[in-house]
Scaffold this active site. Structure first.
Site, short mmCIF file in Angstrom:
data_model
loop_
_atom_site.label_atom_id
_atom_site.label_comp_id
_atom_site.label_asym_id
_atom_site.label_seq_id
_atom_site.Cartn_x
_atom_site.Cartn_y
_atom_site.Cartn_z
N LYS A 289 3.35 21.84 -23.25
CA LYS A 289 4.75 22.14 -23.59
C LYS A 289 5.29 23.13 -22.58
CE LYS A 289 7.73 21.03 -26.84
NZ LYS A 289 7.79 19.78 -27.59
N GLY B 221 21.31 17.40 -33.29
CA GLY B 221 21.11 17.13 -31.86
C GLY B 221 20.48 15.76 -31.71
N ASN B 222 19.57 15.64 -30.77
CA ASN B 222 18.96 14.33 -30.53
C ASN B 222 18.29 13.77 -31.78
OD1 ASN B 222 16.34 12.80 -29.96
ND2 ASN B 222 17.48 12.46 -28.08
N ALA B 223 17.30 14.49 -32.31
CA ALA B 223 16.55 13.98 -33.46
C ALA B 223 17.46 13.83 -34.69
CB ALA B 223 15.37 14.91 -33.76
N GLY B 224 18.26 14.85 -34.96
CA GLY B 224 19.10 14.87 -36.17
C GLY B 224 20.18 13.81 -36.16
N GLY C 198 20.11 19.97 -38.49
CA GLY C 198 20.08 19.81 -37.04
C GLY C 198 20.84 18.55 -36.69
P1 NAD Z 1 18.52 19.31 -29.72
O1 NAD Z 1 18.71 20.49 -28.84
O2 NAD Z 1 19.05 18.00 -29.26
O3 NAD Z 1 19.17 19.60 -31.16
C1 NAD Z 1 18.83 20.71 -31.95
C2 NAD Z 1 19.84 20.80 -33.08
O4 NAD Z 1 19.44 21.78 -34.01
C3 NAD Z 1 21.25 21.20 -32.64
O5 NAD Z 1 22.17 20.47 -33.42
C4 NAD Z 1 21.33 22.67 -33.01
O6 NAD Z 1 22.66 23.09 -33.27
C5 NAD Z 1 20.52 22.68 -34.27
N1 NAD Z 1 19.95 23.98 -34.61
C6 NAD Z 1 19.38 24.89 -33.81
N2 NAD Z 1 18.98 25.95 -34.53
C7 NAD Z 1 19.30 25.67 -35.81
C8 NAD Z 1 19.12 26.36 -37.02
N3 NAD Z 1 18.56 27.54 -37.09
N4 NAD Z 1 19.53 25.74 -38.14
C9 NAD Z 1 20.12 24.54 -38.10
N5 NAD Z 1 20.31 23.85 -36.99
C10 NAD Z 1 19.91 24.42 -35.87
O7 NAD Z 1 16.96 19.24 -30.02
P2 NAD Z 1 16.11 17.98 -30.47
O8 NAD Z 1 15.52 17.37 -29.27
O9 NAD Z 1 16.88 17.16 -31.44
O10 NAD Z 1 14.92 18.72 -31.22
C11 NAD Z 1 15.02 19.08 -32.60
C12 NAD Z 1 13.61 19.28 -33.16
O11 NAD Z 1 12.88 18.06 -32.99
C13 NAD Z 1 12.78 20.35 -32.44
O12 NAD Z 1 11.92 20.97 -33.36
C14 NAD Z 1 11.96 19.54 -31.45
O13 NAD Z 1 10.78 20.20 -31.05
C15 NAD Z 1 11.67 18.31 -32.30
N6 NAD Z 1 11.30 17.12 -31.52
C16 NAD Z 1 12.13 16.59 -30.61
C17 NAD Z 1 11.73 15.48 -29.88
C18 NAD Z 1 12.62 14.81 -28.87
O14 NAD Z 1 12.23 13.76 -28.36
N7 NAD Z 1 13.79 15.34 -28.56
C19 NAD Z 1 10.46 14.93 -30.10
C20 NAD Z 1 9.64 15.49 -31.08
C21 NAD Z 1 10.06 16.59 -31.78
#
Ligand code: NAD
Length: 439
Positions: free
Chosen positions: A119, A239-242, A237
């Site tokens: 990571k 972002g991407n995952a949400g 959340g």
């Molecule tokens: P991202 O940056 O695209 O989105 C993160 C989202 O979470 C944003 O909407 C942000 O506003 C929100 N956020 C941040 N802090 C917050 C809080 N305290 N309360 C509520 N919302 C909050 O990130 P992502 O890539 O979607 O990653 C989100 C999670 O998924 C992380 O834990 C990441 O490690 C995990 N993840 C992501 C991937 C991937 O492929 N992107 C893969 C596996 C796991």
């Protein structure tokens, strides 16, 4: 509510301590099967084999120079390359990056992807930086971690605060220094498709989670939830995952998304929310770039959102969100952990007592690394697979992983998180035993 009632103990706030504890507890379930050699392997797995800390300058738009700290942690070399995302966030430090690298090792074992875990991250606040500043930061960080990364050494991917753009820049930087490298694009995954990215990588984490959830519902493993049609969903959340899990569950499975939040707070509507419209509002209407204010809905705190009525709760923001005091009031029937480490160990025990089915992170969000593996394979072979081919293979991997973890869960009477850890650790031990110890 007292600190003890919320968190159980101080250790609960530390993701690295939590994952080590969970690991140790899981090892106890295979203790009797472990000999001296295996014991050494378990000790090895408890910590990373390499931690790189870099400190570097970036020229800001106002011509000042700002110093940033970045990290790249490689947890295990069960297989090479190691694999793991890059996070840009103000709270990034060595501890959290090490925990996330540990998580990656276990995740790759659960979904049977032949990568070691790693990571990376930079301590910065991307929301307070311009695009050009972020681009310069990415290029310099990529250069600084050159000793660690490479298509056959360690392959980064997106995580919080990074996406296709950053992966494209890292690839370009690497290629500039390695012009003759035949498969330089395999140095990162999650790149734009026209740079060798895989179709389906962007939404893979969410889609993989949806496949696992679908399997759990199909097999009637979730008490009180026999169908995803019209099931209500709250997503933390956006972002991407949400965003993608909300879109996939509503458009492909007929769920009703009733609650959504981002870092500024949440919104809830029992009648359901139009996911694409909420995204449009956040990106193009809201001055704060938030879901808050959408359709005049009452803003909710994070705690209110997580404890709102729903069938399915999807933490998709960051670690340490579902703490004891929140777990006590969660109404969902199932929790699909797309974020890494969203639930504290203390909260997890409360969820078990409440008979809430938890699909743990190292299983539920492993679709991301799975399609990253597909992207890496395509780059190495000079191929570009159709989206349907990617998703078909992803489905197979996720269903198999779910079945493997379920089997351990049923055979050993463990809940799914413990079963996923037991499966991953046993599998890792076998890999190291077969490779032997160098020299
Ligand atoms: P991202 O940056 O695209 O989105 C993160 C989202 O979470 C944003 O909407 C942000 O506003 C929100 N956020 C941040 N802090 C917050 C809080 N305290 N309360 C509520 N919302 C909050 O990130 P992502 O890539 O979607 O990653 C989100 C999670 O998924 C992380 O834990 C990441 O490690 C995990 N993840 C992501 C991937 C991937 O492929 N992107 C893969 C596996 C796991």
């Amino acid at each position: 509510m007292s600190f003890k009632e919320s968190y159980g103990s101080k250790e609960e706030l530390d993701f690295l301590k939590r994952i080590k504890l969970e690991f140790k507890e899981a090892v106890q379930f295979i203790d009797t099967e472990i000999g001296t050699v295996e014991r050494g392997v378990v000790d090895l797995l408890e910590g990373p084999f390499r931690q790189l800390i870099v400190r570097f300058p970036v020229e800001m738009d106002n011509s000042t120079i700002k110093i940033f700290t970045g990290y790249r942690v490689q947890h295990s070399r069960l297989y090479e390359p190691t694999k793991g995302g890059i996070r840009y966030a103000p709270d990034v430090d060595l501890n959290i990056v090490t925990a996330l690298a540990f998580d990656m090792t276990l995740k790759c074992r659960v979904v049977d992807v032949p990568f070691g875990g790693s990571k990376g991250g930079v301590r910065c606040d991307p929301k307070k930086m311009s695009q050009r500043e972020l681009d310069r930061l990415t290029r310099r960080y990529a250069y600084e971690i050159f000793p660690a990364i490479g298509p056959d050494a360690d392959v980064p991917a997106p995580d919080i605060g990074t996406g296709e753009r950053e992966m494209g820049i890292i690839y370009d930087t690497y290629k500039m220094f390695n012009p003759k490298s035949p498969h330089a694009e395999a140095v990162v995954t999650g790149k734009p498709v026209n740079l060798g990215g895989s179709h389906g990588r962007t939404e893979a984490t969410a889609l993989g989670g949806a496949y696992v959830l679908e399997e759990a519902v199909k097999r009637r493993h979730i008490e009180g939830l026999d169908s995803l049609k019209d099931a209500t969903v709250v997503v933390q959340g956006f972002g991407n995952a949400g965003f993608y899990i909300a879109k996939i569950l509503s458009e492909d499975y007929g769920c009703s998304i009733v609650g959504i939040c981002d870092s500024k707070g949440g919104i809830y509507n029992q009648e359901g929310l139009d996911v694409n419209d909420v995204l449009d509002f956040k990106q193009n209407v809201s001055k704060e770039k938030s879901v808050i204010g959408y359709n005049g809905l009452q803003p909710l705190t994070m705690e209110q959102l997580l404890t709102s009525p729903c069938d399915i709760l999807v933490p998709a923001a960051k670690e340490t969100q579902i703490i004891g005091s929140i777990a006590k009031n969660i109404e969902a029937k199932v929790i699909l952990e797309l974020a890494n480490g969203p639930t504290t160990n203390y909260a997890d025990k409360i969820l078990i007592d409440k008979n809430i089915y938890v699909l743990p992170d190292i299983l539920a969000n492993s679709g991301g690394v799975t399609v990253s593996y597909f992207e890496w394979l395509q780059n190495k072979a000079g191929e570009c697979w159709e989206l349907s081919q990617v998703n078909e293979r992803l489905h197979k991997k996720m269903v198999t992983a779910y079945q493997n973890v379920t089997k351990i869960s049923e055979d050993r009477e463990l809940h799914m998180r413990k079963a996923a850890f037991v499966f991953a650790i046993s599998n890792a031990i076998e890999v190291i035993k077969n490779r032997g110890i160098f020299p």
